[in-house]
Design an enzyme around this catalytic site. Structure first.
Site, PDB file in Angstrom:
ATOM      1  N   ARG A  47     -33.872 -51.600  67.971  1.00 40.59           N
ATOM      2  CA  ARG A  47     -34.689 -52.736  68.383  1.00 40.59           C
ATOM      3  C   ARG A  47     -35.806 -53.007  67.385  1.00 40.59           C
ATOM      4  O   ARG A  47     -36.258 -52.108  66.670  1.00 40.59           O
ATOM      5  CB  ARG A  47     -35.314 -52.490  69.763  1.00 40.59           C
ATOM      6  CG  ARG A  47     -34.322 -52.282  70.877  1.00 40.59           C
ATOM      7  CD  ARG A  47     -35.019 -52.257  72.230  1.00 40.59           C
ATOM      8  NE  ARG A  47     -35.521 -53.584  72.574  1.00 40.59           N
ATOM      9  CZ  ARG A  47     -34.805 -54.521  73.193  1.00 40.59           C
ATOM     10  NH1 ARG A  47     -33.555 -54.283  73.538  1.00 40.59           N
ATOM     11  NH2 ARG A  47     -35.329 -55.695  73.478  1.00 40.59           N
ATOM     12  N   TYR A  96     -44.432 -31.586  54.858  1.00 41.65           N
ATOM     13  CA  TYR A  96     -43.076 -31.929  54.434  1.00 41.65           C
ATOM     14  C   TYR A  96     -42.892 -31.570  52.966  1.00 41.65           C
ATOM     15  O   TYR A  96     -43.792 -31.783  52.154  1.00 41.65           O
ATOM     16  CB  TYR A  96     -42.839 -33.437  54.643  1.00 41.65           C
ATOM     17  CG  TYR A  96     -41.681 -33.756  55.565  1.00 41.65           C
ATOM     18  CD1 TYR A  96     -41.615 -33.192  56.835  1.00 41.65           C
ATOM     19  CD2 TYR A  96     -40.662 -34.619  55.187  1.00 41.65           C
ATOM     20  CE1 TYR A  96     -40.565 -33.485  57.693  1.00 41.65           C
ATOM     21  CE2 TYR A  96     -39.607 -34.922  56.031  1.00 41.65           C
ATOM     22  CZ  TYR A  96     -39.560 -34.344  57.283  1.00 41.65           C
ATOM     23  OH  TYR A  96     -38.523 -34.622  58.123  1.00 41.65           O
ATOM     24  N   ASP A 118     -41.532 -44.483  60.865  1.00 37.84           N
ATOM     25  CA  ASP A 118     -41.902 -44.462  62.286  1.00 37.84           C
ATOM     26  C   ASP A 118     -42.577 -43.153  62.662  1.00 37.84           C
ATOM     27  O   ASP A 118     -43.578 -43.139  63.396  1.00 37.84           O
ATOM     28  CB  ASP A 118     -40.673 -44.716  63.161  1.00 37.84           C
ATOM     29  CG  ASP A 118     -39.519 -43.756  62.891  1.00 37.84           C
ATOM     30  OD1 ASP A 118     -39.507 -43.075  61.835  1.00 37.84           O
ATOM     31  OD2 ASP A 118     -38.596 -43.683  63.740  1.00 37.84           O
ATOM     32  N   GLY A 173     -39.714 -40.361  57.780  1.00 39.55           N
ATOM     33  CA  GLY A 173     -39.503 -41.704  58.301  1.00 39.55           C
ATOM     34  C   GLY A 173     -40.807 -42.427  58.569  1.00 39.55           C
ATOM     35  O   GLY A 173     -41.783 -41.822  59.047  1.00 39.55           O
TER      36      GLY A 173
END
Length: 263
Positions: free
Chosen positions: A12, A100, A109, A107
């Protein structure tokens, strides 16, 4: 002045309008959503072009660069006064560090949610759970995004069982108020197994934090299946408080702007 916030997920597209000096706890001025394959996805923003107060467009996208670029070009055409900013894994890295190995690969998001959670609940150790197409579980301390896990989301799990077995049915996971229990039929066995796998992963994340001497202060749950997970986590009598945040990615984009890093 106003900001247009856009979260392009796997399934979406969600958007919201916010005041440039709006608080993260405030409601959005306006918001909407559409499926990513909707033929009207670009034109749904056209009515917003009348709003000349939009000075920034801040986007998080996890889909292909070509699709994201098409949206960027369309918005630039209808809102030429607005500057475009796009979140990535390195955004605000000096404000919230990353464990990381290659932070740029995180990502957009997940980075947005980490920044939003970090600013909404400062000086807290947080577990951020996004229950969408994929389910992500991220550990946030007051200084760093420590990393996290990615597992198939609830719908992906049932689809995989249905597509890769001869007799297992496709089970709807769009339920609320479910309790975790041992199932006595195949349909419930699939659904309850999916719930158990998610609660199990979250429980293991809590244990990991405990073993690392990180005392969790709060779990933040967002995404399409958030209400189901929130109810289950509360039912399981977790010692860690649970907070449901409807639009964590969009709140994260607003947080990035409030940090002054998109100006």
């Amino acid at each position: 002045m106003s900001i247009l916030l856009i979260d392009i997920g796997n399934s979406r597209l969600k958007w919201a309008m916010a005041s440039s000096n709006g608080d993260l706890d405030s409601d959005f001025i306006d918001q909407g959503s559409s499926m990513n394959d909707s033929p009207t996805q670009l034109t749904e923003f056209d009515p917003l072009s009348k709003n000349q107060s939009i000075e920034k467009i801040i986007c998080s996208s996890v889909i292909g660069e070509t699709q994201t670029l098409a949206l960027k070009k369309h918005l630039k055409t209808i809102m030429p006064q607005a500057s475009w900013f796009q979140m990535n894994g390195l955004s605000a890295i000096e404000h919230l560090g990353s464990q990381y190995d290659q932070p740029e690969q995180l990502g957009a998001d997940r980075r947005a949610m980490a920044l939003g959670a970090h600013q909404m609940f400062p000086n807290k150790n947080l577990l951020v759970i996004s229950a969408g197409t994929a389910t992500t579980i991220d550990l946030i301390t007051p200084s760093h995004h420590m990393g996290g896990w990615i597992i198939p989301g609830m719908a992906l799990m049932t689809n995989a069982l249905n597509l890769n077995t001869a007799q297992l049915p496709k089970v709807s996971t769009d339920k609320e108020g479910s309790s975790l229990k041992i199932a006595t039929n195949t349909h419930d066995g699939i659904y309850q197994g999916i719930l158990a796998s998610h609660i199990g992963a979250i429980t293991m994340a809590q244990e990991y934090a405990k073993n690392e001497k990180i005392k969790l202060d709060l779990m933040i749950v967002t995404g399409g299946n958030a209400k189901t997970l929130v109810a289950l986590l509360k039912e399981c009598s977790s010692s860690v408080p649970v907070h449901h945040e409807e639009q964590m990615v969009l709140k994260g984009l607003l947080a990035w702007n409030k940090m002054g890093l998109t100006s």
